[in-house]
Scaffold this motif. Sequence first.
Motif, PDB file in Angstrom:
ATOM      1  N   UNK A   3       0.830  -1.239  -0.011  1.00 43.16           N
ATOM      2  CA  UNK A   3       0.053   0.043   0.151  1.00 43.16           C
ATOM      3  C   UNK A   3       0.764   1.226   0.069  1.00 43.16           C
ATOM      4  N   UNK A   4       2.098   0.946   0.090  1.00 42.62           N
ATOM      5  CA  UNK A   4       3.048   2.271   0.202  1.00 42.62           C
ATOM      6  C   UNK A   4       4.031   2.353  -1.344  1.00 42.62           C
ATOM      7  N   UNK A   5       3.774   3.372  -1.813  1.00 42.96           N
ATOM      8  CA  UNK A   5       4.499   3.655  -3.153  1.00 42.96           C
ATOM      9  C   UNK A   5       5.562   4.819  -3.101  1.00 42.96           C
ATOM     10  N   UNK A   6       6.559   4.831  -3.921  1.00 41.24           N
ATOM     11  CA  UNK A   6       7.567   5.608  -3.909  1.00 41.24           C
ATOM     12  C   UNK A   6       7.991   6.239  -2.470  1.00 41.24           C
ATOM     13  N   UNK A   7       8.663   5.504  -1.808  1.00 39.83           N
ATOM     14  CA  UNK A   7       9.107   5.863  -0.491  1.00 39.83           C
ATOM     15  C   UNK A   7      10.607   6.135  -0.394  1.00 39.83           C
TER      16      UNK A   7
END
Length: 140
Positions: A3-7
């Motif tokens: 659920x996390x992107x471009x971190x």
Amino acid sequence: MEFINNFQIKNNQLIGVMTIPNLYDSVEFSFNIEKKAADISDFKELINKSKDFIIQLDKNKISKITTFVSEEITDAAYEGIDYEYSKQDIYKLKNDLKIKRINFYNEDMIIFFESNKIFTEMKISCQMDYEFNIEDITVG
């Protein structure tokens, strides 16, 4: 971390964009732990805690949060003046609020809302714990 992107890690915070399933395609986030020189593994516990929160964050819960925030802000905005606000005033603000960012901490989080029509120049934030108990609301 699906659920996390471009971190990325920046200033000892994990920052990026997350998806709230069926609600928002992208919401900015930050994970804040009190550790210098943090690496991705240091955020694992907080990521898991936030994931549990995000999974529970459905339309009903967002509706309850935005209703409460709208009621509190509307009540404070008209306090001390000779205007009797209506449920329509609260409803308009509620429908204008959209989650823009969530800052996660070990004990709680701050949800930042944007209001594109009513509070266009204001920052609206809601501090709450992981059990959905609202602790504070600020407008500034």
